[in-house]
Design a protein around this motif. Structure first.
Motif, PDB file in Angstrom:
ATOM      1  N   VAL A  51       0.834  -1.207   0.000  1.00  0.00           N
ATOM      2  CA  VAL A  51       0.000   0.000   0.000  1.00  0.00           C
ATOM      3  C   VAL A  51       0.868   1.255   0.000  1.00  0.00           C
ATOM      4  O   VAL A  51       0.587   2.221  -0.727  1.00  0.00           O
ATOM      5  N   ILE A  52       1.943   1.253   0.769  1.00  0.00           N
ATOM      6  CA  ILE A  52       2.845   2.406   0.794  1.00  0.00           C
ATOM      7  C   ILE A  52       3.474   2.621  -0.582  1.00  0.00           C
ATOM      8  O   ILE A  52       3.586   3.758  -1.051  1.00  0.00           O
ATOM      9  N   PHE A  53       3.867   1.540  -1.256  1.00  0.00           N
ATOM     10  CA  PHE A  53       4.454   1.692  -2.590  1.00  0.00           C
ATOM     11  C   PHE A  53       3.441   2.220  -3.593  1.00  0.00           C
ATOM     12  O   PHE A  53       3.767   3.078  -4.412  1.00  0.00           O
ATOM     13  N   VAL A  54       2.210   1.737  -3.535  1.00  0.00           N
ATOM     14  CA  VAL A  54       1.179   2.212  -4.465  1.00  0.00           C
ATOM     15  C   VAL A  54       0.866   3.682  -4.207  1.00  0.00           C
ATOM     16  O   VAL A  54       0.727   4.471  -5.151  1.00  0.00           O
ATOM     17  N   ILE A  55       0.786   4.079  -2.943  1.00  0.00           N
ATOM     18  CA  ILE A  55       0.536   5.490  -2.616  1.00  0.00           C
ATOM     19  C   ILE A  55       1.688   6.360  -3.111  1.00  0.00           C
ATOM     20  O   ILE A  55       1.467   7.443  -3.657  1.00  0.00           O
ATOM     21  N   SER A  56       2.930   5.887  -2.954  1.00  0.00           N
ATOM     22  CA  SER A  56       4.065   6.680  -3.423  1.00  0.00           C
ATOM     23  C   SER A  56       4.078   6.789  -4.940  1.00  0.00           C
ATOM     24  O   SER A  56       4.593   7.756  -5.497  1.00  0.00           O
ATOM     25  N   TYR A  57       3.541   5.794  -5.628  1.00  0.00           N
ATOM     26  CA  TYR A  57       3.450   5.849  -7.088  1.00  0.00           C
ATOM     27  C   TYR A  57       2.444   6.911  -7.529  1.00  0.00           C
ATOM     28  O   TYR A  57       2.607   7.515  -8.579  1.00  0.00           O
ATOM     29  N   LEU A  58       1.426   7.152  -6.711  1.00  0.00           N
ATOM     30  CA  LEU A  58       0.387   8.117  -7.055  1.00  0.00           C
ATOM     31  C   LEU A  58       0.722   9.548  -6.638  1.00  0.00           C
ATOM     32  O   LEU A  58       0.063  10.482  -7.082  1.00  0.00           O
ATOM     33  N   LEU A  59       1.733   9.733  -5.796  1.00  0.00           N
ATOM     34  CA  LEU A  59       2.112  11.070  -5.346  1.00  0.00           C
ATOM     35  C   LEU A  59       2.781  11.846  -6.476  1.00  0.00           C
ATOM     36  O   LEU A  59       3.375  11.255  -7.377  1.00  0.00           O
ATOM     37  N   PRO A  60       2.710  13.180  -6.416  1.00  0.00           N
ATOM     38  CA  PRO A  60       3.428  13.981  -7.421  1.00  0.00           C
ATOM     39  C   PRO A  60       4.941  13.769  -7.323  1.00  0.00           C
ATOM     40  O   PRO A  60       5.476  13.511  -6.244  1.00  0.00           O
ATOM     41  N   ILE A  61       5.616  13.893  -8.443  1.00  0.00           N
ATOM     42  CA  ILE A  61       7.041  13.583  -8.514  1.00  0.00           C
ATOM     43  C   ILE A  61       7.882  14.539  -7.666  1.00  0.00           C
ATOM     44  O   ILE A  61       8.840  14.133  -7.028  1.00  0.00           O
ATOM     45  N   ASP A  62       7.518  15.805  -7.600  1.00  0.00           N
ATOM     46  CA  ASP A  62       8.348  16.801  -6.923  1.00  0.00           C
ATOM     47  C   ASP A  62       7.919  17.097  -5.484  1.00  0.00           C
ATOM     48  O   ASP A  62       8.258  18.138  -4.940  1.00  0.00           O
ATOM     49  N   ILE A  63       7.243  16.186  -4.834  1.00  0.00           N
ATOM     50  CA  ILE A  63       6.724  16.462  -3.498  1.00  0.00           C
ATOM     51  C   ILE A  63       7.839  16.534  -2.449  1.00  0.00           C
ATOM     52  O   ILE A  63       7.763  17.304  -1.498  1.00  0.00           O
ATOM     53  N   PHE A  64       8.921  15.771  -2.610  1.00  0.00           N
ATOM     54  CA  PHE A  64      10.036  15.780  -1.656  1.00  0.00           C
ATOM     55  C   PHE A  64      11.255  16.505  -2.208  1.00  0.00           C
ATOM     56  O   PHE A  64      12.369  16.291  -1.731  1.00  0.00           O
ATOM     57  N   GLU A  65      11.069  17.371  -3.180  1.00  0.00           N
ATOM     58  CA  GLU A  65      12.184  18.008  -3.862  1.00  0.00           C
ATOM     59  C   GLU A  65      13.030  18.873  -2.939  1.00  0.00           C
ATOM     60  O   GLU A  65      14.244  18.970  -3.101  1.00  0.00           O
ATOM     61  N   SER A  66      12.431  19.492  -1.934  1.00  0.00           N
ATOM     62  CA  SER A  66      13.209  20.341  -1.034  1.00  0.00           C
ATOM     63  C   SER A  66      14.034  19.525  -0.037  1.00  0.00           C
ATOM     64  O   SER A  66      14.989  20.043   0.533  1.00  0.00           O
ATOM     65  N   TYR A  67      13.686  18.255   0.175  1.00  0.00           N
ATOM     66  CA  TYR A  67      14.416  17.409   1.118  1.00  0.00           C
ATOM     67  C   TYR A  67      15.450  16.519   0.448  1.00  0.00           C
ATOM     68  O   TYR A  67      16.547  16.339   0.953  1.00  0.00           O
ATOM     69  N   THR A  68      15.082  15.919  -0.676  1.00  0.00           N
ATOM     70  CA  THR A  68      15.971  14.987  -1.360  1.00  0.00           C
ATOM     71  C   THR A  68      15.701  15.030  -2.861  1.00  0.00           C
ATOM     72  O   THR A  68      14.661  15.507  -3.297  1.00  0.00           O
ATOM     73  N   SER A  69      16.636  14.537  -3.624  1.00  0.00           N
ATOM     74  CA  SER A  69      16.449  14.521  -5.075  1.00  0.00           C
ATOM     75  C   SER A  69      15.727  13.257  -5.536  1.00  0.00           C
ATOM     76  O   SER A  69      15.489  13.093  -6.719  1.00  0.00           O
ATOM     77  N   LEU A  70      15.399  12.364  -4.599  1.00  0.00           N
ATOM     78  CA  LEU A  70      14.704  11.136  -4.958  1.00  0.00           C
ATOM     79  C   LEU A  70      13.222  11.381  -5.184  1.00  0.00           C
ATOM     80  O   LEU A  70      12.610  12.227  -4.530  1.00  0.00           O
ATOM     81  N   ARG A  71      12.665  10.629  -6.091  1.00  0.00           N
ATOM     82  CA  ARG A  71      11.218  10.648  -6.292  1.00  0.00           C
ATOM     83  C   ARG A  71      10.569   9.779  -5.221  1.00  0.00           C
ATOM     84  O   ARG A  71      11.245   8.955  -4.595  1.00  0.00           O
ATOM     85  N   PRO A  72       9.263   9.944  -4.985  1.00  0.00           N
ATOM     86  CA  PRO A  72       8.609   9.150  -3.937  1.00  0.00           C
ATOM     87  C   PRO A  72       8.720   7.643  -4.150  1.00  0.00           C
ATOM     88  O   PRO A  72       8.934   6.893  -3.194  1.00  0.00           O
ATOM     89  N   THR A  73       8.631   7.175  -5.408  1.00  0.00           N
ATOM     90  CA  THR A  73       8.747   5.734  -5.642  1.00  0.00           C
ATOM     91  C   THR A  73      10.173   5.242  -5.361  1.00  0.00           C
ATOM     92  O   THR A  73      10.357   4.149  -4.843  1.00  0.00           O
ATOM     93  N   GLY A  74      11.158   6.036  -5.694  1.00  0.00           N
ATOM     94  CA  GLY A  74      12.540   5.661  -5.404  1.00  0.00           C
ATOM     95  C   GLY A  74      12.822   5.632  -3.918  1.00  0.00           C
ATOM     96  O   GLY A  74      13.508   4.753  -3.411  1.00  0.00           O
ATOM     97  N   LEU A  75      12.259   6.605  -3.213  1.00  0.00           N
ATOM     98  CA  LEU A  75      12.445   6.665  -1.766  1.00  0.00           C
ATOM     99  C   LEU A  75      11.821   5.456  -1.078  1.00  0.00           C
ATOM    100  O   LEU A  75      12.458   4.825  -0.223  1.00  0.00           O
TER     101      LEU A  75
END
Length: 85
Positions: free
Chosen positions: A15-39
């Motif tokens: 469920v966490i992986f599916v939710i991260s797949y649906l999140l916008p790509i730049d949501i964690f841009e200020s913290y890390t350069s990783l995308r949510p699915t990569g994180l």
């Protein structure tokens, strides 16, 4: 009554992986350069899968042992599926 913790942890990781797949790509841009699915596929899901694997071995449930191993190896599996040769 048998507690099926390994099943619950596998479903939580999925469920966490599916939710991260649906999140916008730049949501964690200020913290890390990783995308949510990569994180999630590098950090969160392997930890949940490892804990689920330990409980799966303890519960002697072969199906969820294999599924939690797949959750640990989610990054290589996602890379192989996402980038065909």
């Amino acid at each position: 009554m048998k507690k099926n913790i390994s099943k619950k942890l596998f479903i939580l990781g999925l469920v966490i992986f599916v939710i991260s797949y649906l999140l916008p790509i730049d949501i964690f841009e200020s913290y890390t350069s990783l995308r949510p699915t990569g994180l999630t596929s590098m950090l969160v899901c392997p930890i949940i899968g490892l804990i689920g694997l330990i409980f799966g071995v303890k519960e002697k449930d072969r199906l969820f042992i294999v599924l939690n191993i797949m959750l640990i190896l989610l990054l290589p599996i996602a890379m192989f599926v996402g980038h065909p040769i």
